[in-house]
Motif scaffolding. Structure first.
Motif, PDB file in Angstrom:
ATOM      1  N   GLY A  51       0.785  -1.233   0.000  1.00  0.00           N
ATOM      2  CA  GLY A  51       0.000   0.000   0.000  1.00  0.00           C
ATOM      3  C   GLY A  51       0.812   1.276   0.000  1.00  0.00           C
ATOM      4  O   GLY A  51       0.257   2.367   0.185  1.00  0.00           O
ATOM      5  N   SER A  52       2.124   1.167  -0.207  1.00  0.00           N
ATOM      6  CA  SER A  52       2.963   2.378  -0.159  1.00  0.00           C
ATOM      7  C   SER A  52       2.548   3.356  -1.259  1.00  0.00           C
ATOM      8  O   SER A  52       2.039   2.964  -2.312  1.00  0.00           O
ATOM      9  N   ASP A  53       2.792   4.626  -1.009  1.00  0.00           N
ATOM     10  CA  ASP A  53       2.457   5.659  -1.990  1.00  0.00           C
ATOM     11  C   ASP A  53       3.164   5.404  -3.311  1.00  0.00           C
ATOM     12  O   ASP A  53       2.614   5.656  -4.378  1.00  0.00           O
ATOM     13  N   GLN A  54       4.411   4.928  -3.182  1.00  0.00           N
ATOM     14  CA  GLN A  54       5.175   4.729  -4.413  1.00  0.00           C
ATOM     15  C   GLN A  54       4.630   3.601  -5.260  1.00  0.00           C
ATOM     16  O   GLN A  54       4.598   3.693  -6.489  1.00  0.00           O
ATOM     17  N   ILE A  55       4.174   2.530  -4.584  1.00  0.00           N
ATOM     18  CA  ILE A  55       3.592   1.426  -5.351  1.00  0.00           C
ATOM     19  C   ILE A  55       2.292   1.898  -6.009  1.00  0.00           C
ATOM     20  O   ILE A  55       2.022   1.635  -7.176  1.00  0.00           O
ATOM     21  N   ARG A  56       1.506   2.635  -5.249  1.00  0.00           N
ATOM     22  CA  ARG A  56       0.250   3.143  -5.802  1.00  0.00           C
ATOM     23  C   ARG A  56       0.519   4.061  -6.992  1.00  0.00           C
ATOM     24  O   ARG A  56      -0.103   3.947  -8.052  1.00  0.00           O
ATOM     25  N   GLY A  57       1.466   4.965  -6.787  1.00  0.00           N
ATOM     26  CA  GLY A  57       1.792   5.924  -7.850  1.00  0.00           C
ATOM     27  C   GLY A  57       2.292   5.224  -9.094  1.00  0.00           C
ATOM     28  O   GLY A  57       1.902   5.553 -10.220  1.00  0.00           O
ATOM     29  N   HIS A  58       3.151   4.257  -8.873  1.00  0.00           N
ATOM     30  CA  HIS A  58       3.717   3.567 -10.027  1.00  0.00           C
ATOM     31  C   HIS A  58       2.700   2.673 -10.701  1.00  0.00           C
ATOM     32  O   HIS A  58       2.655   2.572 -11.927  1.00  0.00           O
ATOM     33  N   GLY A  59       1.868   2.031  -9.900  1.00  0.00           N
ATOM     34  CA  GLY A  59       0.798   1.195 -10.451  1.00  0.00           C
ATOM     35  C   GLY A  59      -0.108   2.017 -11.349  1.00  0.00           C
ATOM     36  O   GLY A  59      -0.513   1.589 -12.427  1.00  0.00           O
ATOM     37  N   LYS A  60      -0.398   3.225 -10.890  1.00  0.00           N
ATOM     38  CA  LYS A  60      -1.287   4.109 -11.662  1.00  0.00           C
ATOM     39  C   LYS A  60      -0.648   4.461 -13.004  1.00  0.00           C
ATOM     40  O   LYS A  60      -1.299   4.445 -14.050  1.00  0.00           O
ATOM     41  N   LYS A  61       0.661   4.697 -12.954  1.00  0.00           N
ATOM     42  CA  LYS A  61       1.420   5.033 -14.173  1.00  0.00           C
ATOM     43  C   LYS A  61       1.375   3.887 -15.177  1.00  0.00           C
ATOM     44  O   LYS A  61       1.165   4.075 -16.372  1.00  0.00           O
ATOM     45  N   VAL A  62       1.630   2.669 -14.655  1.00  0.00           N
ATOM     46  CA  VAL A  62       1.666   1.481 -15.514  1.00  0.00           C
ATOM     47  C   VAL A  62       0.318   1.275 -16.187  1.00  0.00           C
ATOM     48  O   VAL A  62       0.221   1.064 -17.396  1.00  0.00           O
ATOM     49  N   VAL A  63      -0.747   1.372 -15.409  1.00  0.00           N
ATOM     50  CA  VAL A  63      -2.082   1.145 -15.962  1.00  0.00           C
ATOM     51  C   VAL A  63      -2.460   2.243 -16.943  1.00  0.00           C
ATOM     52  O   VAL A  63      -3.095   1.989 -17.971  1.00  0.00           O
ATOM     53  N   ALA A  64      -2.029   3.473 -16.661  1.00  0.00           N
ATOM     54  CA  ALA A  64      -2.301   4.568 -17.601  1.00  0.00           C
ATOM     55  C   ALA A  64      -1.624   4.284 -18.934  1.00  0.00           C
ATOM     56  O   ALA A  64      -2.207   4.499 -20.010  1.00  0.00           O
ATOM     57  N   ALA A  65      -0.405   3.768 -18.874  1.00  0.00           N
ATOM     58  CA  ALA A  65       0.315   3.435 -20.106  1.00  0.00           C
ATOM     59  C   ALA A  65      -0.410   2.338 -20.869  1.00  0.00           C
ATOM     60  O   ALA A  65      -0.526   2.379 -22.097  1.00  0.00           O
ATOM     61  N   LEU A  66      -0.925   1.359 -20.135  1.00  0.00           N
ATOM     62  CA  LEU A  66      -1.676   0.286 -20.794  1.00  0.00           C
ATOM     63  C   LEU A  66      -2.957   0.847 -21.404  1.00  0.00           C
ATOM     64  O   LEU A  66      -3.368   0.444 -22.490  1.00  0.00           O
ATOM     65  N   GLY A  67      -3.545   1.818 -20.712  1.00  0.00           N
ATOM     66  CA  GLY A  67      -4.742   2.466 -21.241  1.00  0.00           C
ATOM     67  C   GLY A  67      -4.446   3.165 -22.561  1.00  0.00           C
ATOM     68  O   GLY A  67      -5.232   3.091 -23.509  1.00  0.00           O
ATOM     69  N   THR A  68      -3.307   3.814 -22.624  1.00  0.00           N
ATOM     70  CA  THR A  68      -2.874   4.461 -23.866  1.00  0.00           C
ATOM     71  C   THR A  68      -2.701   3.409 -24.953  1.00  0.00           C
ATOM     72  O   THR A  68      -3.139   3.598 -26.100  1.00  0.00           O
ATOM     73  N   ALA A  69      -2.066   2.322 -24.590  1.00  0.00           N
ATOM     74  CA  ALA A  69      -1.851   1.247 -25.559  1.00  0.00           C
ATOM     75  C   ALA A  69      -3.186   0.748 -26.102  1.00  0.00           C
ATOM     76  O   ALA A  69      -3.343   0.533 -27.305  1.00  0.00           O
ATOM     77  N   ILE A  70      -4.174   0.614 -25.196  1.00  0.00           N
ATOM     78  CA  ILE A  70      -5.481   0.090 -25.620  1.00  0.00           C
ATOM     79  C   ILE A  70      -6.180   1.053 -26.575  1.00  0.00           C
ATOM     80  O   ILE A  70      -6.916   0.637 -27.466  1.00  0.00           O
ATOM     81  N   LYS A  71      -5.930   2.345 -26.403  1.00  0.00           N
ATOM     82  CA  LYS A  71      -6.533   3.312 -27.341  1.00  0.00           C
ATOM     83  C   LYS A  71      -5.811   3.317 -28.676  1.00  0.00           C
ATOM     84  O   LYS A  71      -6.274   3.933 -29.633  1.00  0.00           O
ATOM     85  N   ASN A  72      -4.670   2.645 -28.743  1.00  0.00           N
ATOM     86  CA  ASN A  72      -3.870   2.660 -29.971  1.00  0.00           C
ATOM     87  C   ASN A  72      -3.474   1.269 -30.404  1.00  0.00           C
ATOM     88  O   ASN A  72      -2.333   1.042 -30.816  1.00  0.00           O
ATOM     89  N   LEU A  73      -4.425   0.360 -30.327  1.00  0.00           N
ATOM     90  CA  LEU A  73      -4.127  -1.034 -30.609  1.00  0.00           C
ATOM     91  C   LEU A  73      -3.625  -1.253 -32.032  1.00  0.00           C
ATOM     92  O   LEU A  73      -2.958  -2.245 -32.322  1.00  0.00           O
ATOM     93  N   ASP A  74      -3.962  -0.343 -32.925  1.00  0.00           N
ATOM     94  CA  ASP A  74      -3.514  -0.519 -34.307  1.00  0.00           C
ATOM     95  C   ASP A  74      -2.118   0.026 -34.533  1.00  0.00           C
ATOM     96  O   ASP A  74      -1.546  -0.132 -35.608  1.00  0.00           O
ATOM     97  N   ASN A  75      -1.577   0.674 -33.523  1.00  0.00           N
ATOM     98  CA  ASN A  75      -0.248   1.223 -33.696  1.00  0.00           C
ATOM     99  C   ASN A  75       0.507   1.256 -32.370  1.00  0.00           C
ATOM    100  O   ASN A  75       0.896   2.308 -31.870  1.00  0.00           O
ATOM    101  N   LEU A  76       0.690   0.075 -31.806  1.00  0.00           N
ATOM    102  CA  LEU A  76       1.309  -0.040 -30.489  1.00  0.00           C
ATOM    103  C   LEU A  76       2.740   0.481 -30.493  1.00  0.00           C
ATOM    104  O   LEU A  76       3.172   1.139 -29.558  1.00  0.00           O
ATOM    105  N   SER A  77       3.431   0.185 -31.580  1.00  0.00           N
ATOM    106  CA  SER A  77       4.841   0.542 -31.666  1.00  0.00           C
ATOM    107  C   SER A  77       5.060   2.034 -31.475  1.00  0.00           C
ATOM    108  O   SER A  77       5.925   2.470 -30.715  1.00  0.00           O
ATOM    109  N   GLN A  78       4.212   2.800 -32.155  1.00  0.00           N
ATOM    110  CA  GLN A  78       4.370   4.245 -32.062  1.00  0.00           C
ATOM    111  C   GLN A  78       3.860   4.771 -30.728  1.00  0.00           C
ATOM    112  O   GLN A  78       4.498   5.592 -30.082  1.00  0.00           O
TER     113      GLN A  78
END
Lengths: 143, 147
Positions: A51-78
């Motif tokens: 439950g540390s702030d850093q784990i929460r903060g980083h978890g949020k970052k990782v999921v946000a990046a995956l969210g971006t990837a999901i919005k760009n499934l046709d062009n993941l590389s870019q």
């Protein structure tokens, strides 16, 4: 290769979890640290207690990046190009096929615990393929 | 030899006690064949594996899934001697079945996800960690006699 059906399923799953991104990310990381202690070696600068702030903060970052990837499934590389550079030249999480696989497994477990029976074989397959595609893009520039 | 703490043994037993070996086994094997379609190469005589629906409903898949998970139960009863318990099965998978041990790892991870869908929030991080360790050592024991 992600089919049209896969993409639809991934977007649907992601839609069901909106609002809980930070929790999901934090839990996936925490599970990864519990199940695969060597992954902690990449975070010597973090407070890795539950439950540390850093784990929460980083978890949020990782999921946000995956969210971006999901919005760009046709062009993941870019879409993931910046992150790809980061992982290759800076973070050098090693080797991408293994370490990122652990995160992928733990993220799937988090999704499965939240969705239960809705985490059907089709959804499971689509998410697994998606995570593999993300890992492949992140590993592109390793050498 | 792998060491199991009292807590780990408890987490294994409490999950296993609530598992339907037939259901979970069938589901895990079906998901293996669906999520990693290349694994179908080991089951060419199983009949119709042409779609997820066909795989899930295939009686041979269900029966074999049950067999596999039943064997897992043997591991759980013999946590202190996994290599011995799986010695013959390891030889079989190497010499007769020609299964790449990487597939054991894949099936182990899939089993974890199946358990997660069944137990939902009761499948805690501590639970997952213990079971990841278990599937890892089972996979290792199954690969041990390869040559």
């Amino acid at each position: 290769m992600l089919t049209g059906e896969d993409k639809k399923l991934i977007q649907q799953v992601w839609g069901k979890l909106s609002g809980a991104e930070e929790e999901i990310g934090a839990e996936a990381l925490w599970r990864m640290f519990c199940s695969y202690p060597p992954t902690k070696t990449y975070f010597p600068h973090f407070d890795l207690s539950q439950g540390s702030d850093q784990i929460r903060g980083h978890g949020k970052k990782v999921v946000a990046a995956l969210g971006t990837a999901i919005k760009n499934l046709d062009n993941l590389s870019q879409a993931l190009s910046e992150l790809s550079n980061l992982h290759a030249y800076n973070l050098r999480v090693d080797p991408p096929c293994f370490a990122l696989q652990f995160l992928a497994q733990c993220l799937q477990v988090v999704l499965a615990t939240r969705l239960g029976k809705e985490y059907t074989p089709d959804v499971h397959s689509a998410v697994d393929k998606f995570m593999a595609a993300v890992a492949a893009v992140l590993a592109e520039k390793y050498r | 030899m792998v060491h199991w703490s009292a807590e780990e043994k408890q987490l294994i037993a409490s999950v296993w006690g609530k598992v339907s070996v037939e259901e979970c086994g069938a589901e895990a094997l079906a998901r293996l064949l669906i999520v990693y379609p290349w694994t179908q190469r080991f089951f060419s005589d199983f009949g119709n594996l042409s779609s997820p629906t066909a795989i899930i409903g295939n009686p041979k898949v269900r029966a074999h899934g049950k067999k596999v998970l039943t064997s897992f139960g043997d591991a759980i009863k013999n946590l202190d001697n996994l290599k011995g318990t799986y010695s013959k099965l390891s030889e079989l998978h190497c010499e007769k079945l020609h299964v790449d041990p990487e597939n054991f790892r894949l099936l182990g991870d899939i089993l974890i996800i199946v358990l997660a869908t069944h137990f939902t929030k009761d499948f805690t991080p501590a639970c997952q960690a213990t079971w990841q360790k278990l599937v890892g050592v089972v996979a290792h024991a199954l690969a041990h006699k390869y040559h």
